[in-house]
Design a protein around this motif. Sequence first.
Motif, PDB file in Angstrom:
ATOM      1  N   SER A 166       9.303 -11.246   3.124  1.00  0.00           N
ATOM      2  CA  SER A 166       8.713 -11.488   4.436  1.00  0.00           C
ATOM      3  C   SER A 166       9.036 -10.323   5.363  1.00  0.00           C
ATOM      4  O   SER A 166       9.964  -9.535   5.120  1.00  0.00           O
ATOM      5  CB  SER A 166       9.254 -12.790   5.024  1.00  0.00           C
ATOM      6  N   ASN A 197      -0.685 -14.111   5.461  1.00  0.00           N
ATOM      7  CA  ASN A 197       0.357 -15.080   5.114  1.00  0.00           C
ATOM      8  C   ASN A 197       1.744 -14.453   5.039  1.00  0.00           C
ATOM      9  O   ASN A 197       2.705 -15.122   4.682  1.00  0.00           O
ATOM     10  CB  ASN A 197       0.031 -15.760   3.773  1.00  0.00           C
ATOM     11  N   ASN A 198       1.853 -13.144   5.365  1.00  0.00           N
ATOM     12  CA  ASN A 198       3.153 -12.489   5.201  1.00  0.00           C
ATOM     13  C   ASN A 198       3.473 -11.516   6.329  1.00  0.00           C
ATOM     14  O   ASN A 198       4.394 -10.718   6.195  1.00  0.00           O
ATOM     15  CB  ASN A 198       3.184 -11.743   3.854  1.00  0.00           C
ATOM     16  N   ASP A 228      -1.999 -20.834  -9.553  1.00  0.00           N
ATOM     17  CA  ASP A 228      -1.033 -21.084  -8.482  1.00  0.00           C
ATOM     18  C   ASP A 228       0.242 -21.759  -8.985  1.00  0.00           C
ATOM     19  O   ASP A 228       1.339 -21.387  -8.602  1.00  0.00           O
ATOM     20  CB  ASP A 228      -1.696 -21.940  -7.400  1.00  0.00           C
ATOM     21  N   ASP A 604       5.505 -14.176  -7.301  1.00  0.00           N
ATOM     22  CA  ASP A 604       5.193 -14.995  -6.132  1.00  0.00           C
ATOM     23  C   ASP A 604       3.683 -14.980  -5.895  1.00  0.00           C
ATOM     24  O   ASP A 604       3.077 -13.921  -5.760  1.00  0.00           O
ATOM     25  CB  ASP A 604       5.925 -14.440  -4.913  1.00  0.00           C
ATOM     26  N   LYS A 606       1.946 -15.830  -3.319  1.00  0.00           N
ATOM     27  CA  LYS A 606       1.417 -15.563  -1.985  1.00  0.00           C
ATOM     28  C   LYS A 606       0.719 -14.207  -1.937  1.00  0.00           C
ATOM     29  O   LYS A 606      -0.081 -13.944  -1.036  1.00  0.00           O
ATOM     30  CB  LYS A 606       2.524 -15.618  -0.938  1.00  0.00           C
ATOM     31  N   ASP A 609      -3.409 -14.165  -2.211  1.00  0.00           N
ATOM     32  CA  ASP A 609      -4.326 -14.349  -1.086  1.00  0.00           C
ATOM     33  C   ASP A 609      -4.564 -13.000  -0.413  1.00  0.00           C
ATOM     34  O   ASP A 609      -3.683 -12.453   0.256  1.00  0.00           O
ATOM     35  CB  ASP A 609      -3.732 -15.343  -0.094  1.00  0.00           C
TER      36      ASP A 609
END
Length: 684
Positions: A166, A197-198, A228, A604, A606, A609
């Motif tokens: 992050s 999203n990050n 996912d 990961d 994420k 996306d």
Amino acid sequence: MAFSNPLLLIGLSAILIPIIIHLFNFRRYKTIYFSNVKMLEEIKKKTKREQTLQQLIVLALRVLGIAALVFAFAQPFIPSDRQKNRTGNLVTIFLDNSYSMEANSKEGKTLYDAVDAAKNIVNAFGFSDDFVLTTHDFSGEESHILNKDQMLEMLDKIQASPNSHSLKEILAFEKNTCTNSQKGNQIHYYISDFQKNNFNIAQLATDSATATFLIPMPSEEANNVGIDSCWFLSPIFKVGNQVTFFARIHNYGKEEVNKLPVKLYVNDKQKAVASFDIPAGSYVDCRMVYSIEEAGTHCGRVVIEDAPIVFDDQFFFTYEVTDNTRIAAIQDKEPNRFVNALYGKDSVFDYVSMPYTQVNYTQLKQCEVIVLSEVPTLSSGLADELAKFVKGGGTLLVFPPKEMDNSYGRMLGNLGADTYKSLVKKELKCGQLNAESIYFKGALERQREKLDMPVTLQHYEIQGGNGGEVIMVLENGSPLLVCYPSDKGKVILSSVAMNDSYGNAHRHALFFVPLHNIGIMSDIQGKLYNTIGKDNMQTVALRSDNADEVLTLKGRTHKEEFIPEQRRIGNETALFFHDQVKEGGLYDIVKGNTVMGTIAFNQDRKESDLDCYTEDELTKMAKSSGQNIEVVPADTKNIAKSITDKLNGKPLWPYFIILALLCLLAEITLLRFWGKPTINNEKV
């Protein structure tokens, strides 16, 4: 006023050239020949004073023009407050090397474009400046202050990383490294695709002496589809059973995907294949059913095909299948024939019985369930071993003795379970069953019909406020069978023992069902997989008393090998991976030359996306943040120059170029129109 290239000011010595030329030109005389002497009367001769003035003006224009050109190449600027108050630059660059940066761009790959932009920025600074490079790897090299050559060398080594941190974590890592520099002028660059999203721009807190630049790296729009997660409908695996497997397939794009093939492999054998339609921006849970044919460690993977983003096209998982459940019964001197019949006569269980005075602790460590049947007292050693067993993930089933001492209360209190109180000698029926309990679920087909309930003649009260899951309850509300979670394991208390003096519960089918399922359910699986960067620990069963034995992780696909941090916890060993796992896949747990098990790792998701902030969105957020943040378009022809101009202050070199051109134009005009001889009022 200051200069970006002050050494070029030595070019001012070139103004001596026109001065010398003009000095020699003053000593020269010009002879003019005429065919008719009468024409001399019509020529308006220039005075000596006029000629001198013209030559001085031309000389001044030439000197001024040369000086303006030299100043322009030296790149003068009006220093900003940052340059006036600070000396020396600390240049930090965060370069996003996550998998999302492998998307296609106009020039090739987004990651390669980002590396080129970072090199241009570094080349815009001097060798006396300090540099800090941060990527998602958080490597040891990135925790040091670098010089210019080291920075460029590290940029050449950057590759896509499975890690994804992050912005808050990135800023903390970067700040820790910056404390090692003495430079006062901090300049921060963030080169990324800025996934929504990050990235939270509010976390970029800056001060007046810090400049922050966001350089977005846009990619061509891709309709990415990724796997996912995955799970099983039932967490129990036995040979010959049919299992239902689910995989969640997510469509992150803006177009519907039709007939996407999904394949399931277990131990490198294709078990199922199906195709699914996935709406844009949504997901489907793919259901596949197959049979378990053998015991042991099962290594699975789900596979789809979706280019150009391919890191999320495979998903790995593992689970264990055992032939039978290992159960040990610790009993009074005389073994209980009902306990032996319940677990010892069923091939599903690997059963062993021992008196409480001769406990084999080595065998206990190999078991999933321990049954404590009417043991009159618990020694401190036995109580400690039982506590370690439960906290390590085992299941302890307790049937109370006729006479109970305080050792039970101490052990159960240590495990967070309620304790036995007084013996109630009263005939009671079982009043209610918890049909939703995993120990009953699916076993009661006709729940609405009135059931024949077991009857107790006496029972122990189970009191406390630890809130266990009641499986069966008596008419007076007292639990007949209750389960308490304890760390990774469970403690299950029965208020009656397995003999006729307590009634007929031990002979009743409704009491037999949960007890039988307790043995089966003890094989409930733990984690099917780990996520790189998030899950840094997993426990494995330890099959040896040698605490000095070392476990090694060996990758099957990427051939990686490393020794994780290891801690002995009861009958299990906790493995801590930290940042040692770099690639997703299957990793064997090896002790010596023996494979003890297999762990699965996945990247990961994420990063799947690809919805990113646009340049306009970043600009609006930067302005509204109230911070010293600017957005520099990645398609700027010279990113380094654009940023340097913003840092240094107001550039003046364009004005000096204009001044040089004006001097040249003025000289041409002067020589063309001033002082030409005339005949009959016409210029010659």
